[in-house]
Write a protein that holds these residues in place. Structure first.
Motif, PDB file in Angstrom:
ATOM      1  N   TRP A 343       2.759  11.088  -0.029  1.00 30.16           N
ATOM      2  CA  TRP A 343       1.699  10.815   0.735  1.00 30.16           C
ATOM      3  C   TRP A 343       0.425  10.924   0.064  1.00 30.16           C
ATOM      4  N   ARG A 344       0.436  11.597  -1.441  1.00 24.95           N
ATOM      5  CA  ARG A 344      -0.680  11.373  -2.100  1.00 24.95           C
ATOM      6  C   ARG A 344      -1.426  10.049  -2.446  1.00 24.95           C
ATOM      7  N   LYS A 351       1.608   2.651  -6.290  1.00 24.03           N
ATOM      8  CA  LYS A 351       3.007   2.013  -5.923  1.00 24.03           C
ATOM      9  C   LYS A 351       2.811   0.577  -5.384  1.00 24.03           C
ATOM     10  N   PHE A 352       1.802   0.485  -4.378  1.00 24.20           N
ATOM     11  CA  PHE A 352       1.468  -0.616  -3.789  1.00 24.20           C
ATOM     12  C   PHE A 352       1.006  -1.628  -4.818  1.00 24.20           C
ATOM     13  N   ALA A 353      -0.054  -1.236  -6.020  1.00 28.64           N
ATOM     14  CA  ALA A 353      -0.360  -2.202  -7.118  1.00 28.64           C
ATOM     15  C   ALA A 353       0.740  -2.644  -7.940  1.00 28.64           C
ATOM     16  N   GLN A 354       1.801  -1.660  -7.896  1.00 23.43           N
ATOM     17  CA  GLN A 354       2.979  -2.172  -8.825  1.00 23.43           C
ATOM     18  C   GLN A 354       3.774  -3.300  -7.960  1.00 23.43           C
ATOM     19  N   ALA A 376      -5.806   5.762   1.722  1.00 27.20           N
ATOM     20  CA  ALA A 376      -5.681   5.530   0.437  1.00 27.20           C
ATOM     21  C   ALA A 376      -6.268   4.465  -0.226  1.00 27.20           C
ATOM     22  N   GLY A 377      -6.895   3.496   0.715  1.00 27.89           N
ATOM     23  CA  GLY A 377      -7.487   2.132   0.388  1.00 27.89           C
ATOM     24  C   GLY A 377      -6.336   1.068   0.094  1.00 27.89           C
ATOM     25  N   VAL A 378      -5.118   1.332   0.930  1.00 30.65           N
ATOM     26  CA  VAL A 378      -4.089   0.441   0.523  1.00 30.65           C
ATOM     27  C   VAL A 378      -4.322  -0.482   1.971  1.00 30.65           C
ATOM     28  N   LYS A 379      -4.460  -1.921   1.697  1.00 27.72           N
ATOM     29  CA  LYS A 379      -4.363  -2.944   2.801  1.00 27.72           C
ATOM     30  C   LYS A 379      -3.101  -3.481   2.912  1.00 27.72           C
TER      31      LYS A 379
END
Length: 404
Positions: A343-344, A351-354, A376-379
């Motif tokens: 969750w961090r 992870k999503f950038a990778q 977390a700023g993930v779309k």
């Protein structure tokens, strides 16, 4: 690991060679003697143990070896604790407060300790003896701490730990380290990369699973200001590297000349043929109970898709991504599965950038619905791969629906 003053090296031009001990009868006897000393010292103070070790050293020329072995036993395998009825600072305050009401003398000291022992027995609801108070007054000093636990090694294991520590000391002054990890089992790579992250080492990774990886790590003396802490972190990486089957390492060092005091360049090399032994445990079969339960459910599911663990690595610029599973169909189709349950925010962002950088077209993400991706700023709409959402457990039928 060993402090700098207990490290021993030989210099051959710019090349540095750590001195290691032979696993022979003489050294095994010395290791056994030191281990027995610690075994017999359990329940005693650190000060008592230090005096016994000093007597054991004597005036023999190999005192530095004994001191190094003892350092490993003390710092890595021993637990010293404060033994006191109260926190020593509070206990001193209670004793001194009571003592201030009487005239200093031997009789009043005994009376003060007995009085406080009675008070503490009532407060703690157990018998507290005056001798416990006397022993606990300054029990927070290192020399008064009690050896309560000792993880007893074999003499051979102690010598291997000493030899490893000698080599680890080389990295205290490294400017750069280059590791070539040849083609190995992907699980070994993952364990190594996990330790690089754990010790917060600045690494640049190139390569792929078919040909191997080149890992370039900045050393402490390459920073704006040399960092001893970073040098220790770099040294801690070596036992993890020993779990990789085939590798080689080259390090550039900055060492101080023992005679002139001037800084000079040094070199050090090592490979998987070395006789060093790691004390780190091998990698876990599964990273989490979530992964383990998913495998158990998959094995009981009737499907032609075969589930394989950590057999592929996805290279991305400057790093690598290791999916949790690979799914292989008899007709040749192959898909990768990565479970995202942590969750961090920093982890999720990375992870999503990778995933975006990998440009992998056969990857599936299994993402917990409990994660706050928005925070977390993930779309999610920007994620270029299929997503399987799950709650408490990931079910095989959810993944199979995407595969089919």
């Amino acid at each position: 690991m060993l402090p700098t003053d207990l490290l021993s090296f030989r210099y051959h031009g710019e090349t540095i060679a750590p001195k290691k001990l032979e696993i022979d009868d003489r050294n095994l006897a010395t290791a056994h003697q030191l281990i027995q000393c610690f075994l017999e010292a359990q329940g005693c103070t650190q000060g008592d143990l230090d005096r016994q070790l000093q007597d054991l050293e004597g005036d023999t020329p190999d005192y530095r070896i004994k001191r190094g072995l003892a350092h490993i036993l003390k710092s890595n395998l021993s637990t010293f604790e404060v033994v006191s009825p109260l926190e020593p600072q509070e206990l001193r305050q209670r004793v001194f407060t009571l003592a201030a009401t009487t005239v200093p003398c031997k009789e009043s000291t005994v009376t003060t300790l007995e009085k406080l022992a009675h008070q503490l027995s009532q407060e703690l609801k157990r018998e507290v003896l005056p001798v416990e108070i006397k022993a606990g007054l300054y029990s927070d000093l290192n020399e008064n701490k009690i050896l309560t636990e000792f993880d007893c090694p074999t003499p051979e294991a102690l010598l291997h730990r000493y030899n490893l520590s000698q080599v680890q000391g080389v990295f205290y002054r490294a400017t750069a380290i280059k590791i070539t990890a040849h083609r190995n089992d992907p699980g070994e790579y993952k364990l190594l990369f996990r330790y690089l992250k754990l010790f917060q080492l600045m690494a640049y990774i190139e390569g792929d699973a078919d040909y191997g990886f080149t890992i370039t790590i900045d050393g402490p003396t390459s920073l704006f200001k040399p960092s001893t802490r970073y040098g220790l972190a770099l040294a801690k990486m070596l036992p993890a590297l020993l779990h990789v089957t085939k590798w080689s390492l080259e390090a550039n060092l900055q060492t101080r000349d023992p005679f002139s005091g001037n800084w000079k360049q040094g070199r050090f090399s090592l490979n998987s043929e070395c006789d060093l032994v790691s004390h780190y445990p091998p990698g876990k079969t599964y990273d989490s109970a979530l992964e383990e339960s998913f495998v158990d459910r998959w094995n009981s599911t009737k499907t032609e898709w075969k589930l394989e663990r950590e057999v592929d690595l996805i290279p991305i610029p400057g790093s690598v991504m290791i999916p949790d599973f690979r799914l292989v169909h008899p007709d040749g189709r192959s898909m990768l599965l990565e479970i995202v349950g942590y969750w961090r925010p920093e982890y999720l962002q990375k992870k999503f950038a990778q995933v975006r950088k990998s440009q992998c077209d056969n990857l599936i993400l299994a993402v917990s619905e409990r994660l706050n991706l928005e925070k977390a700023g993930v779309k999610v709409k920007d994620v270029p791969v299929p997503i399987v959402w799950f709650k408490d457990k990931l079910l095989p039928k959810q993944v199979l629906s995407v595969l089919e």
